[in-house]
Design an enzyme around this catalytic site. Structure first.
Site, PDB file in Angstrom:
ATOM      1  N   SER A   1       3.498  -4.329   0.243  1.00  0.00           N
ATOM      2  CA  SER A   1       3.411  -5.248  -0.906  1.00  0.00           C
ATOM      3  C   SER A   1       4.789  -5.554  -1.476  1.00  0.00           C
ATOM      4  CB  SER A   1       2.452  -4.689  -1.945  1.00  0.00           C
ATOM      5  OG  SER A   1       2.228  -5.643  -2.942  1.00  0.00           O
TER       6      SER A   1
ATOM      7  N   ALA B   1       0.245 -11.222 -15.762  1.00  0.00           N
ATOM      8  CA  ALA B   1       1.501 -11.925 -16.022  1.00  0.00           C
ATOM      9  C   ALA B   1       2.405 -11.889 -14.795  1.00  0.00           C
ATOM     10  CB  ALA B   1       2.198 -11.298 -17.226  1.00  0.00           C
TER      11      ALA B   1
HETATM   12 MG    MG Z   1       1.403  -7.574  -3.413  1.00  0.00          MG
END
Ligand code: MG
Ligand code: 16G
Length: 539
Positions: A64, A368
């Site tokens: 990620s 956000a």
């Molecule tokens: Mg990610």
């Protein structure tokens, strides 16, 4: 279960001694070199989950937004959702079991969850970096007798899409990479055909791909949608390091543009994170000032547009926006007071927002930091498809647009590519420039900090993380500090992904937000067992 084989193969994916990991907000995430056994074991667990749900389960190997040395793994549940909470606990137990306890833990899980071991199992696997780690997942799947399909390189949301397609008999879409490209691109091109404003201004976008998988996948996809949008890719992995000085997380947390991208004034730019499930936009104004357009403003653009379309076709469906405590106070005020859209706040982490958003006919959720999507209930989808057939001209046009938007959003997960295409379409349809979008409201100045403490679990929170319950006295201290500043707000929470306590503060000026964040950090340091150097003022 062939326990002998499990023991034998498990030894080939041995757990480093004493290593304890937790299936956190976004699965397991740590240094890649410590993950081999976790991958193998998640292959085993995916088979059990598949047998139990009689459905295809996904396993995604991804770092990620973490640094390049890291990697991670998460399981995807049948409808493309995050793994159910009770199975997160099983995942943690299994990952931490010593070699000699593996069999017992597997049997325990199977018994607790009433898994029929005779049932067939099917697992799909995706990865955005390490082939070796995904091979370990496959080893785990096969040793428990599961069938699998290895998609190879995919973004995280693409794997969610595949799982969702496979478990809905192809009704949602075709479970292939072409199926994904075609579904999204067709909806996008149909939608943008309706736009009266054309010209390059609306049709070109610079994309920072964080040196991640998004670059490869956008490059494969771009010719499917090039009629409506041309993308220029930066940080495409050809030189820089994954998520290093670039990507959505860097841009959002440093509030500055990524390296490796040249930005002319008023050009529309966006950044993905490493696995392309987050997106933020930004631009430089004529004076060279940087403006960030984060998940809150994305949610505002999308929910206002959806609301307009609903009004046009005369449907009064209930639409809700879901945020977290990190949502800028101005965004919440704008949505509630100007847009008259109800806003809800949940704990941080996509699964919490997703869950809440499912309560509405149309639920728009964004963190956000740029994770998010819009969910449409099946009933609403049917209703809109019918309207698109039946209504007269103007209304039909709006219903058609909604239909395309439903197809564009990856309803299985927040998806940077989907979100990008929806945003680009809305801007073109409304004839909005990036500055006009940004001008919907002005963000309150804010600051985020981290504090090191001996044990971050001493902090517990309530009210969607906006109030600290323990340690005693901390919330009172925060309340007193907040009172000193105008339009101010602050909260603290233990991170779910790092060994730190996070502090957030906002106020009427940057100076006040910075002061408040610093003072709150000191309170955390004093009351929650800070370690190392006391937090210093200045950033
Ligand atoms: Mg990610
Ligand atoms: C994970 C979450 C993200 C959340 C972040 C908070 C998913 C897919 N990702 O990246 O939603 O904002 O953690 O991190 O759920 P923190 O707990 O360290 O602040």
């Amino acid at each position: 279960m062939d326990l002998g084989a499990i023991t034998k193969y498990s030894a080939l994916h041995a757990k480093p001694n004493g290593l304890i990991l937790q299936y956190g907000t976004a699965g397991f995430r740590t240094k890649a070199e410590h993950l081999d056994h976790v991958m193998f074991r998640m292959g085993l667990l995916a088979v059990l989950r598949s047998k139990q749900t009689k459905s295809t389960i996904g396993v995604m190997v991804t770092a990620s937004h973490n640094p390049e040395e890291d990697n991670g793994v998460k399981l995807v549940d049948p409808l493309g959702e995050m793994l159910a909470p009770s199975w997160e606990e099983h995942a943690t137990c299994l990952a931490n079991a010593e070699e000699q306890d593996m069999q017992r833990v597997l049997i325990d899980i199977s018994e607790k969850e009433a898994v029929n071991l005779q049932q067939d199992a099917f697992v799909v696997i995706g990865r955005d970096t390490s082939e070796k780690l995904s091979q370990s997942v496959i080893d785990g799947v096969t040793v428990l007798g599961g069938q699998f399909h290895d998609y190879g390189l995919l973004t995280t949301p693409q794997l969610h899409y595949m799982v969702y397609c496979r478990n809905t008999g192809g009704r949602y879409g075709k479970a292939t990479i072409e199926g994904y490209y075609q579904k999204l691109s067709k909806a996008f091109v149909e939608l943008t055909k309706q736009a009266s404003c054309s010209g390059d201004e609306y049709r070109s976008l610079k994309v920072d791909c964080a040196n991640g998988i998004g670059a490869l996948k956008l490059r494969e996809m771009e010719h499917y949608f090039s009629q409506g949008l041309s993308v220029q890719l930066f940080n495409d992995g050809s030189k820089g390091k994954l998520n290093h000085l670039c990507g959505a997380d860097f841009v959002k947390s440093h509030q500055k543009p990524p390296q490796g991208m040249e930005i002319k004034s008023n050009e529309r730019c966006c950044s993905f994170d490493g696995d392309a499930d987050r997106i933020v936009y930004y631009y430089h104004d004529a004076d060279g000032h940087f403006h960030l357009i984060d998940g809150d403003k994305i949610a505002t653009l999308i929910s206002s547009f959806l609301k307009e379309l609903l009004v046009e076709i005369g449907e009064s469906l209930n639409i809700g926006v879901v945020q977290t405590a990190y949502a800028n106070g101005s965004s919440t005020r704008y949505l509630e007071e100007v847009m008259k859209v109800p806003v809800y706040c949940t704990k941080t982490g996509v699964k919490h927002l997703h869950h809440k958003a499912q309560e509405f006919d149309i639920g728009v959720y964004f963190e956000a930091n740029g994770h998010g999507t819009a969910l449409f209930s099946t009933a609403v989808e049917m209703k809109i498809k019918q309207s698109a057939e039946q209504l007269e001209d103007k209304k039909r046009k709006a219903a058609k647009m909604l239909e395309n938007i439903i197809d564009l959003f990856n309803q299985a997960a927040g998806d940077a590519i989907s979100d990008m295409l929806v945003i680009e379409a809305i801007l073109a349809l409304k004839g909005l420039t990036v500055q006009q979008w940004d001008a919907l409201y002005t963000d309150l100045p804010n600051r985020q900090l981290k504090v090191q403490v001996a044990d971050r679990r001493v902090i517990s929170t309530t009210d969607a993380e906006r109030q600290a319950v323990t340690p005693p006295g901390l919330q009172e201290a925060i309340n007193d500090l907040v009172k000193k500043y105008k339009l101010s707000r602050a909260f603290v929470r233990p991170s779910g992904t790092e060994d730190v306590v996070r502090v957030y503060a906002e106020a009427d000026s940057q100076e006040s937000a910075d002061h408040l964040a610093h003072e709150v950090s000191l309170a955390v340091f004093q009351l929650a067992g800070g370690i190392g150097e006391r937090p210093q003022p200045g950033f």
